[in-house]
Design a protein around this motif. Structure first.
Motif, short mmCIF file in Angstrom:
data_model
loop_
_atom_site.label_atom_id
_atom_site.label_comp_id
_atom_site.label_asym_id
_atom_site.label_seq_id
_atom_site.Cartn_x
_atom_site.Cartn_y
_atom_site.Cartn_z
N TYR A 43 -8.77 -11.59 -5.38
CA TYR A 43 -8.77 -11.66 -6.85
C TYR A 43 -9.27 -13.00 -7.38
O TYR A 43 -9.15 -13.27 -8.58
CB TYR A 43 -7.36 -11.37 -7.39
N ARG A 44 -9.80 -13.82 -6.49
CA ARG A 44 -10.32 -15.13 -6.88
C ARG A 44 -9.30 -15.88 -7.74
O ARG A 44 -9.59 -16.28 -8.87
CB ARG A 44 -11.66 -15.00 -7.58
N PHE A 45 -8.10 -16.02 -7.21
CA PHE A 45 -7.00 -16.72 -7.86
C PHE A 45 -6.65 -16.11 -9.22
O PHE A 45 -6.24 -16.81 -10.13
CB PHE A 45 -7.30 -18.21 -7.99
N GLY A 46 -6.81 -14.80 -9.35
CA GLY A 46 -6.47 -14.09 -10.57
C GLY A 46 -7.60 -13.97 -11.57
O GLY A 46 -7.44 -13.33 -12.60
N GLN A 47 -8.75 -14.56 -11.27
CA GLN A 47 -9.88 -14.52 -12.19
C GLN A 47 -10.58 -13.16 -12.20
O GLN A 47 -11.17 -12.78 -13.20
CB GLN A 47 -10.90 -15.60 -11.82
N LYS A 48 -10.53 -12.44 -11.07
CA LYS A 48 -11.19 -11.14 -10.97
C LYS A 48 -10.21 -10.06 -11.40
O LYS A 48 -9.09 -9.97 -10.90
CB LYS A 48 -11.66 -10.91 -9.53
N GLU A 49 -10.64 -9.21 -12.33
CA GLU A 49 -9.75 -8.19 -12.89
C GLU A 49 -9.43 -7.07 -11.89
O GLU A 49 -8.29 -6.64 -11.79
CB GLU A 49 -10.37 -7.60 -14.16
N ARG A 50 -10.44 -6.60 -11.17
CA ARG A 50 -10.24 -5.49 -10.23
C ARG A 50 -11.09 -5.73 -8.99
O ARG A 50 -12.17 -6.30 -9.07
CB ARG A 50 -10.63 -4.15 -10.84
N THR A 51 -10.60 -5.22 -7.85
CA THR A 51 -11.36 -5.35 -6.60
C THR A 51 -11.86 -4.00 -6.10
O THR A 51 -12.73 -3.95 -5.24
CB THR A 51 -10.52 -6.03 -5.50
N PHE A 52 -11.32 -2.90 -6.61
CA PHE A 52 -11.79 -1.55 -6.30
C PHE A 52 -11.23 -0.58 -7.33
O PHE A 52 -10.28 -0.91 -8.04
CB PHE A 52 -11.41 -1.11 -4.87
N ASP A 53 -11.85 0.60 -7.44
CA ASP A 53 -11.38 1.62 -8.38
C ASP A 53 -10.25 2.42 -7.75
O ASP A 53 -10.26 2.68 -6.54
CB ASP A 53 -12.52 2.56 -8.77
N VAL A 54 -9.30 2.84 -8.57
CA VAL A 54 -8.11 3.56 -8.11
C VAL A 54 -7.97 4.87 -8.87
O VAL A 54 -8.07 4.88 -10.10
CB VAL A 54 -6.84 2.70 -8.32
N ALA A 55 -7.72 5.94 -8.15
CA ALA A 55 -7.39 7.23 -8.77
C ALA A 55 -5.86 7.32 -8.85
O ALA A 55 -5.15 6.81 -7.97
CB ALA A 55 -7.95 8.37 -7.93
N LYS A 56 -5.36 7.97 -9.88
CA LYS A 56 -3.91 8.06 -10.07
C LYS A 56 -3.19 8.70 -8.89
O LYS A 56 -2.10 8.29 -8.52
CB LYS A 56 -3.58 8.81 -11.36
N TRP A 57 -3.81 9.72 -8.26
CA TRP A 57 -3.14 10.42 -7.17
C TRP A 57 -2.90 9.52 -5.96
O TRP A 57 -2.05 9.82 -5.13
CB TRP A 57 -3.91 11.67 -6.76
N TRP A 58 -3.61 8.38 -5.87
CA TRP A 58 -3.42 7.45 -4.75
C TRP A 58 -1.99 6.91 -4.73
O TRP A 58 -1.51 6.46 -3.69
CB TRP A 58 -4.37 6.27 -4.86
N PHE A 59 -1.33 6.91 -5.89
CA PHE A 59 0.01 6.34 -5.96
C PHE A 59 1.03 7.12 -5.13
O PHE A 59 1.98 6.54 -4.63
CB PHE A 59 0.47 6.20 -7.42
N LEU A 60 0.84 8.41 -4.98
CA LEU A 60 1.77 9.20 -4.16
C LEU A 60 1.75 8.73 -2.70
O LEU A 60 2.78 8.30 -2.18
CB LEU A 60 1.49 10.69 -4.28
N PRO A 61 0.61 8.76 -2.01
CA PRO A 61 0.64 8.29 -0.62
C PRO A 61 0.91 6.78 -0.50
O PRO A 61 1.57 6.34 0.44
CB PRO A 61 -0.75 8.65 -0.07
N ALA A 62 0.43 6.01 -1.47
CA ALA A 62 0.65 4.56 -1.41
C ALA A 62 2.13 4.22 -1.54
O ALA A 62 2.65 3.38 -0.80
CB ALA A 62 -0.16 3.85 -2.50
N GLU A 63 2.82 4.88 -2.48
CA GLU A 63 4.25 4.62 -2.63
C GLU A 63 5.04 5.15 -1.43
O GLU A 63 6.05 4.57 -1.04
CB GLU A 63 4.79 5.24 -3.93
N LEU A 64 4.58 6.25 -0.84
CA LEU A 64 5.22 6.77 0.37
C LEU A 64 5.12 5.73 1.49
O LEU A 64 6.13 5.39 2.12
CB LEU A 64 4.57 8.08 0.80
#
Length: 181
Positions: A43-64
């Motif tokens: 994130y370049r010390f917080g300067q970069k807003e995003r490093t990749f695009d995320v789909a909402k459904w990713w949260f299910l396996p990621a939280e698991l």
């Protein structure tokens, strides 16, 4: 985001807590720590807003997966910050979503630890103190975040992620010293 993450996190917490009672996971904590430290560069010390695009459904396996790791090695909540930041979830929404997902997860983990005999005596007091601290920090965060610029919030989140990683690695320093030495 909570509706996608909520089903997976408690299940992952249960599985990780159950495995925690029987298996050591020091190296896993080191790997997670290194990932968290790397976020400073991503994130370049917080300067970069995003490093990749995320789909909402990713949260299910990621939280698991995160719930599982949290049940196994504890304190991996900051790992999800990467997904939240890349999904555009910031400030109050991030704090609220993480609270909505983590509360049932922690309750499931506590029940699993207690049932499997990994939670006793003084650990209950530590758990109650941590819960009270979490409530107080959420209350305080709501007030602090209201006027905080997004860039500063992102820099603080990334900084705390790196700090969490350093602490996780430091906790396993004996393993690293034995490995190197």
């Amino acid at each position: 985001m909570a509706k996608w993450g909520l089903p997976g996190a408690p299940l992952g917490g249960f599985l990780g807590a159950a495995l925690f009672t029987t298996a050591p996971a020091e190296w896993l904590q080191i790997v997670v720590g290194l990932f968290l430290v790397s976020t400073v560069l991503q994130y370049r010390f917080g300067q970069k807003e995003r490093t990749f695009d995320v789909a909402k459904w990713w949260f299910l396996p990621a939280e698991l997966i995160t719930g599982f790791l949290d049940g196994l090695i504890r304190a991996v909540g900051p790992v999800m910050n990467t997904l939240y930041l890349n999904a555009g979830v910031t400030k109050e929404r991030m704090v609220g979503t993480k609270t909505a997902v983590s509360l049932p997860t922690h309750l499931v983990k506590i029940g699993t630890y207690a049932t499997l005999g990994a939670m006793s005596g003084q650990l209950w007091l530590f758990g109650l103190a941590a819960g009270a601290g979490a409530l107080a920090s959420n209350w305080l965060a709501k007030r602090l975040l209201k006027n905080m610029p997004e860039l500063r919030f992102r820099a603080i989140v990334v900084g705390f992620m790196a700090l969490s990683g350093i602490v996780m690695i430091w906790q396993q320093r004996d393993i690293l010293i034995r490995f190197v030495g």
